[in-house]
Every structure is written in structure tokens, then in C-alpha cells.
Design a protein around this motif. Structure first.
Motif, PDB file in Angstrom:
ATOM      1  N   LEU A 240       0.837  -1.204   0.000  1.00 25.34           N
ATOM      2  CA  LEU A 240       0.000   0.000   0.000  1.00 25.34           C
ATOM      3  C   LEU A 240       0.875   1.259   0.000  1.00 25.34           C
ATOM      4  N   ALA A 241       1.972   1.232   0.764  1.00 27.58           N
ATOM      5  CA  ALA A 241       2.882   2.379   0.773  1.00 27.58           C
ATOM      6  C   ALA A 241       3.535   2.568  -0.595  1.00 27.58           C
ATOM      7  N   LEU A 242       3.896   1.463  -1.255  1.00 23.84           N
ATOM      8  CA  LEU A 242       4.482   1.555  -2.592  1.00 23.84           C
ATOM      9  C   LEU A 242       3.504   2.147  -3.599  1.00 23.84           C
ATOM     10  N   GLU A 243       2.245   1.758  -3.508  1.00 22.70           N
ATOM     11  CA  GLU A 243       1.243   2.286  -4.435  1.00 22.70           C
ATOM     12  C   GLU A 243       1.003   3.772  -4.208  1.00 22.70           C
ATOM     13  N   ARG A 244       1.038   4.190  -2.938  1.00 22.07           N
ATOM     14  CA  ARG A 244       0.882   5.616  -2.669  1.00 22.07           C
ATOM     15  C   ARG A 244       2.066   6.413  -3.223  1.00 22.07           C
ATOM     16  N   GLU A 245       3.268   5.834  -3.107  1.00 26.18           N
ATOM     17  CA  GLU A 245       4.434   6.499  -3.682  1.00 26.18           C
ATOM     18  C   GLU A 245       4.335   6.559  -5.204  1.00 26.18           C
ATOM     19  N   ALA A 246       3.889   5.463  -5.810  1.00 24.28           N
ATOM     20  CA  ALA A 246       3.742   5.444  -7.270  1.00 24.28           C
ATOM     21  C   ALA A 246       2.714   6.467  -7.725  1.00 24.28           C
ATOM     22  N   SER A 247       1.636   6.597  -6.980  1.00 26.50           N
ATOM     23  CA  SER A 247       0.618   7.590  -7.321  1.00 26.50           C
ATOM     24  C   SER A 247       1.181   9.005  -7.240  1.00 26.50           C
ATOM     25  N   SER A 248       1.965   9.269  -6.193  1.00 25.50           N
ATOM     26  CA  SER A 248       2.562  10.596  -6.042  1.00 25.50           C
ATOM     27  C   SER A 248       3.548  10.886  -7.169  1.00 25.50           C
ATOM     28  N   ARG A 249       4.346   9.888  -7.540  1.00 29.00           N
ATOM     29  CA  ARG A 249       5.315  10.078  -8.619  1.00 29.00           C
ATOM     30  C   ARG A 249       4.614  10.353  -9.945  1.00 29.00           C
ATOM     31  N   SER A 250       3.567   9.604 -10.230  1.00 31.16           N
ATOM     32  CA  SER A 250       2.845   9.803 -11.484  1.00 31.16           C
ATOM     33  C   SER A 250       2.181  11.170 -11.526  1.00 31.16           C
ATOM     34  N   ALA A 251       1.629  11.598 -10.399  1.00 30.59           N
ATOM     35  CA  ALA A 251       0.979  12.914 -10.360  1.00 30.59           C
ATOM     36  C   ALA A 251       1.988  14.028 -10.590  1.00 30.59           C
ATOM     37  N   ALA A 266      -7.504  16.879  -7.926  1.00 32.80           N
ATOM     38  CA  ALA A 266      -8.579  16.117  -8.556  1.00 32.80           C
ATOM     39  C   ALA A 266      -8.071  14.836  -9.204  1.00 32.80           C
ATOM     40  N   TRP A 267      -6.761  14.747  -9.430  1.00 31.41           N
ATOM     41  CA  TRP A 267      -6.226  13.549 -10.068  1.00 31.41           C
ATOM     42  C   TRP A 267      -6.323  12.332  -9.162  1.00 31.41           C
ATOM     43  N   THR A 268      -6.499  12.528  -7.868  1.00 31.60           N
ATOM     44  CA  THR A 268      -6.651  11.382  -6.964  1.00 31.60           C
ATOM     45  C   THR A 268      -7.981  10.678  -7.161  1.00 31.60           C
ATOM     46  N   GLN A 269      -8.883  11.289  -7.923  1.00 29.68           N
ATOM     47  CA  GLN A 269     -10.191  10.673  -8.179  1.00 29.68           C
ATOM     48  C   GLN A 269     -10.171   9.784  -9.416  1.00 29.68           C
ATOM     49  N   ILE A 270      -9.030   9.700 -10.088  1.00 28.22           N
ATOM     50  CA  ILE A 270      -8.922   8.834 -11.273  1.00 28.22           C
ATOM     51  C   ILE A 270      -8.714   7.412 -10.783  1.00 28.22           C
TER      52      ILE A 270
END
Length: 480
Positions: A240-251, A266-270
């Protein structure tokens, strides 16, 4: 004195230009044979454009075709379309490439300037040989480089090659920017979906650990079961921590592509990752020669190398130019004009390479080797383009096979989960066993979403390899 000097200077200027005109016409008839010898034809090599007739990986024929210049619109996602439109106007890499193209366009529009007549004026004090009088010389000089033996045509080819290269670079940047926006948009959606599955899995793991400890205290389970439950819970939290990091990097990567300082909340709603659509590929390998920017860049390199060979070859021949001048001399020592106030001259200048001819010949041979290397680079660019498309098509095929296998696994696990529920209702199984079954289903669903994302990445790579991007607007024609 000034009032008499100006009319005389004006009449002298008219005289020297009229003399230049008639001398030019006379010289044209005298050196006609030399001009014909200097008319060297432009030698551009033939490009190695051989490509396969078809792709080894075939796409379905009953699916719709996708427009190459707007391939991302096949998802009909307004958010994605808006992001790409913003990137095409605000991306900094694309803006730099556009400015460099504008610079090359301005330079290319003046490629013929060295071969146009030029007029220079100068004034300087000087002294005669006997060192008795000082003079003040004012001169007006005209030179006209004829650009014979291919110098004119190869200079034009060189300027056009630089412009063509800048255009290909800009288009290549546009292709990369669009592909990266879609890729990071996909990564955001996948990361959000994975976080939802992991949150559900985390809830199951916490309940599983609690039941395992209860079973251990009741002497119905072993300590190994509790240890395994703790390991699964820790692994889920780590994922879960890795996915949150990946989401932050992509954003943040998406924000950089759009020229923004911070990502949009708003990108967190994708939370729905893109899935590759069914499509029919209408483009053939030969189409890469006109749609792939790096092949255009390699072609521009060949043209530039050919132009340098032509320029080096023209340097082996005499350099011919027409020139004329008018000299006005004023004796400052005696404060009087000399007997020859004006000295007009016009004629043909010839610059013949003698002592450095071997060096120039070596330079031409070196440029010929560079031309051969550019031709090899062009062939390599064509092979790379075909290979990238084939790899993307292969990825689409194999990822589809993986998706089908995971879907079969998911269906089997769901059937097993239904059987587990039946056994639990009959009192033949426990909640603990059901939680393990639910976790297995969630893991399979996670793998399935990743497989869909991998297939979409192959779809993105395919249209990136094809050079999929809108063409830039053509600039208005301006008269140089």
C-alpha cells in the motif's frame, strides 16, 4: 567644398554601378564556358527505404480503425483529452523545440544571403610610399559571390536539412509528450485501483490475524498460522505504501508534463485505469517513413551530410566572384584633392586552391564517410521503428493471453469462494477459511488489473512507435 563633393560622389556612384552592369554582361559572354563548367548538379543519395510488406503480428480485421493523429480520443475520456490539450500548449520541452524550429526557420529563410551582391563602405587615413603626403581614402566596394560548382545548391540543401531536422525534432517531442501524458494518466488510475484493492485486503488481513490469534489461544490453530497472518498483513501495508508512492510520482510527472508546479488534487479521483480498446491497425511498415519523427531526423542527417560533401567538393574548384569599387582620395597634407579624385574598378575575382588542395580533398573524403554513416543511421532508424511496432503488437497479443488466463483463475476462485460459503453455512468451515479465499480473489483481481494496464502500455507504445500525434500548424508563407 561639400556642396560640390556630394554631386560628384553621386555621379561617380552611378558611373561605377552602370560600369558594373555593362561589365557583368560582357563578362557573362566571356566566361560562359566557365559558368557551364560550374553548374554541378546536386547529388543527393538514394535512401534505403526497404521495409516489410506487413507486420508479423496481425491485428483483428473486424475492429474499428483508430486515427493516428488522435489515437488517445478512442477512450472518449474528457479528462484525458483536456490534459493532452493542455500539454500541447504548456509543455516546456515542446515549447523549447518550437522556439528552436522558429530559429531554424528564420535562418533557412536567408540561406541565399552569402550569394547576393553585398556593398560595403569604408574610410581610413593612409600615407603614400614616399611618406611625404597623408591621404584620407573613402571607398565603396561591391562583391557578388557566384556560388558555382554546387556551392549555391548545396548551401540551400544544408539550410533545408537543418530546418527539416528541427521540424522532426519538434514533432518527435510532441509524440513523446502525448504518450507520456497517457502513460502517467494510466498509472494514476491503476495506482488508485490498486490502493482500493489493498485497502480491502488490509481489512481482511487484520481480521485474519485477529482470528488466527483467537484460534491459537483456543488451541485450534498453530503459532505458524499467526506468524503467516502477521507477514501477510505487513506485506499488504508495504504494498500500500508503494502504491501511494507510485501515485505521487505519477501525479508529479504529469504536472511537469503540463508545465505546472504542483499536481492537481482532482487527479486522486482517477480510479478507473484505461484499457486498450479493440482496434484494426491500418498502418503498414512503409507508412513509418512518413509518420515516424526519428526516421525524418535520420533523413535530415543524410541530407545534411550530402550537402557537406557537395560543399567540400565545390571547395576544390576555383572560387569566382564579381567585384567593383570606387575610391575617393583626399590629400590632407596639401589640403587639396589629388589628380585622380575617383578610381572606379570592376572585374572578376578568382580564388584558386593550390597549396591546400590536398587538405580540401581530404575533407571531402571525410565528409563522404560521414555520408555513408548517415545512410547507415537512416537504415538503423527504419529497422528500429519496425522493431518497436512489432514489439508493441507482440505485447498486445501476449498480454491478452495473460488476461484470459487470469480471468479463468478469477472465475475458478470465485466458484471456490462460493463453495466455501456453502460449507460455512452448513457449519463445515469457518470464517477464517473464507477470509483466505477472499484474499486470493483480491490478489488475482490485482494481477488482472496490472495485466490490463500492461496491455494498455503496449497500446501506448504502439502508437508512439507509429508517430501518433497531431501535426503542427503550417506557418504562414512570408516573403524573404
Amino acid at each position: 567644398m561639400v556642396s560640390l563633393w556630394r554631386p560628384r560622389l553621386l555621379s561617380s556612384l552611378l558611373y561605377v554601378f552602370s560600369l558594373s552592369y555593362f561589365a557583368t554582361r560582357f563578362s557573362a559572354s566571356v566566361i560562359c564556358s566557365l559558368l557551364l563548367a560550374g553548374c554541378v548538379t546536386l547529388d543527393t543519395p538514394e535512401l534505403p527505404t526497404h521495409t516489410p510488406t506487413s507486420w508479423s503480428e496481425q491485428s483483428p480485421k473486424n475492429a474499428p480503425a483508430i486515427a493516428l493523429r488522435s489515437w488517445w480520443q478512442t477512450w472518449q475520456d474528457p479528462t484525458l483529452n483536456a490534459l493532452i490539450d493542455e500539454a500541447l500548449t504548456a509543455n516546456l520541452d515542446l515549447a523549447q523545440a518550437t522556439q528552436r524550429l522558429e530559429s531554424e526557420r528564420l535562418i533557412a529563410g536567408r540561406w541565399q544571403s552569402p550569394f547576393l551582391p553585398t556593398i560595403t563602405a569604408g574610410a581610413r587615413p593612409t600615407q603614400d610610399v614616399s611618406a611625404t603626403d597623408m591621404y584620407y581614402h573613402a571607398s565603396l566596394d561591391m562583391t557578388w559571390e557566384l556560388g558555382l560548382f554546387g556551392a549555391l545548391d548545396n548551401s540551400k540543401l544544408s539550410a533545408n536539412a537543418r530546418l527539416y531536422q528541427a521540424e522532426a525534432t519538434e514533432q518527435g517531442t510532441r509524440v513523446i509528450v502525448i504518450a507520456n501524458v497517457v502513460r502517467h494518466y494510466l498509472a494514476l488510475g491503476l495506482s488508485q485501483k490498486q490502493q482500493q484493492l489493498l485497502q480491502h485486503q488490509l481489512t481482511l488481513d487484520e481480521e485474519t490475524l485477529e482470528l488466527a490469534l483467537t484460534r491459537q489461544r483456543a488451541h485450534l490453530g498453530t503459532p505458524e498460522e499467526s506468524t503467516q497472518a502477521q507477514l501477510r498483513l505487513a506485506q499488504t501495508r508495504a504494498n500500500l505504501a508503494l502504491e501511494r508512492e507510485a501515485s505521487s510520482r505519477s501525479a508529479r510527472a504529469l504536472a511537469v508534463l503540463l508545465g505546472r508546479e504542483q499536481p492537481d488534487s482532482a487527479w486522486t479521483q482517477i480510479n478507473a485505469p484505461l484499457q486498450a480498446p479493440a482496434f484494426t491497425l491500418t498502418e503498414l511498415p512503409a507508412d513509418l517513413l512518413r509518420t515516424r519523427p526519428d526516421i525524418h531526423t535520420a533523413e535530415a542527417d543524410v541530407l545534411q551530410a550530402a550537402a557537406q560533401v557537395g560543399l567540400a567538393r565545390s571547395a576544390l574548384f576555383p572560387r569566382l566572384s564579381l567585384g567593383g569599387s570606387i575610391l575617393y582620395a583626399y590629400n590632407t597634407t596639401q589640403n587639396m584633392r589629388t589628380s585622380t579624385d575617383y578610381a572606379p574598378s570592376v572585374g572578376l575575382y578568382v580564388d584558386i586552391p593550390l597549396w591546400d588542395w590536398g587538405q580540401r580533398r581530404t575533407r571531402m573524403q571525410a565528409n563522404e564517410s560521414l555520408l555513408d554513416a548517415a545512410l547507415l543511421g537512416y537504415r538503423k532508424a527504419v529497422l528500429d521503428g519496425v522493431s518497436e511496432v512489432e514489439n508493441a503488437l507482440s505485447g498486445l497479443t501476449h498480454q491478452q493471453e495473460r488476461i484470459q488466463a487470469l480471468e479463468s483463475s478469477e472465475q475458478a476462485l470465485k466458484k471456490q469462494q462460493q463453495s466455501q460459503r456453502t460449507l460455512q453455512s452448513l457449519g463445515l468451515s469457518s470464517r477464517y477459511d473464507q477470509l483466505l479465499q477472499q484474499r486470493a480473489v483480491l490478489e488475482t483481481q490485482s494481477d488482472l488489473w496490472r495485466a490490463h494496464a500492461a496491455r494498455t502500455l503496449s497500446f501506448i507504445a504502439l502508437y508512439k512507435a507509429l508517430g501518433g500525434a497531431p501535426l503542427p500548424e503550417k506557418p504562414e508563407e512570408t516573403t524573404p
